[in-house]
Design a protein around this motif. Sequence first.
Motif, PDB file in Angstrom:
ATOM      1  N   TYR A  62       0.783  -1.416  -0.096  1.00  0.00           N
ATOM      2  CA  TYR A  62       0.076   0.240   0.278  1.00  0.00           C
ATOM      3  C   TYR A  62       0.796   0.969  -0.402  1.00  0.00           C
ATOM      4  O   TYR A  62       1.905   1.505   0.083  1.00  0.00           O
ATOM      5  N   LEU A  72       0.663   5.821   1.918  1.00  0.00           N
ATOM      6  CA  LEU A  72      -0.407   5.967   2.414  1.00  0.00           C
ATOM      7  C   LEU A  72      -0.381   7.354   0.848  1.00  0.00           C
ATOM      8  O   LEU A  72       0.639   7.711   0.838  1.00  0.00           O
ATOM      9  N   LYS A  98      -8.990  -3.404   3.826  1.00  0.00           N
ATOM     10  CA  LYS A  98      -8.412  -1.910   3.942  1.00  0.00           C
ATOM     11  C   LYS A  98      -8.757  -1.276   5.219  1.00  0.00           C
ATOM     12  O   LYS A  98      -8.483  -0.389   6.029  1.00  0.00           O
ATOM     13  N   SER A 104      -6.441   0.600   7.790  1.00  0.00           N
ATOM     14  CA  SER A 104      -6.723   1.453   8.553  1.00  0.00           C
ATOM     15  C   SER A 104      -6.585   1.363   9.989  1.00  0.00           C
ATOM     16  O   SER A 104      -5.752   2.360  10.977  1.00  0.00           O
ATOM     17  N   LEU A 133      -5.700   5.845   2.500  1.00  0.00           N
ATOM     18  CA  LEU A 133      -4.142   4.626   2.105  1.00  0.00           C
ATOM     19  C   LEU A 133      -4.896   3.858   1.017  1.00  0.00           C
ATOM     20  O   LEU A 133      -6.059   4.428   0.453  1.00  0.00           O
TER      21      LEU A 133
END
Length: 71
Positions: free
Chosen positions: A18, A20, A51, A55, A65
């Motif tokens: 992922y 940021l 997700k 999170s 994200l």
Amino acid sequence: MSKYKGKGGVLIKIKVSYYLLDSNGMPEGRQKYEQVEINPDVDDGVGTLVKEALSKQLNVRKDKLEVISMT
């Protein structure tokens, strides 16, 4: 993906890559990697569950994200 029995039933461990996102929605920094656990018994799709779990694990809002891949 590996499965094991957790307190709420079967949980799945998923490796996630992922970014940021900054305030403009652009990736900040390099691609990062984490492992999250999801409960597949929930009606939401896998992407949504991943997700949400990521999170919570990172203590970051979902809109900050961008999930790139899941394995």
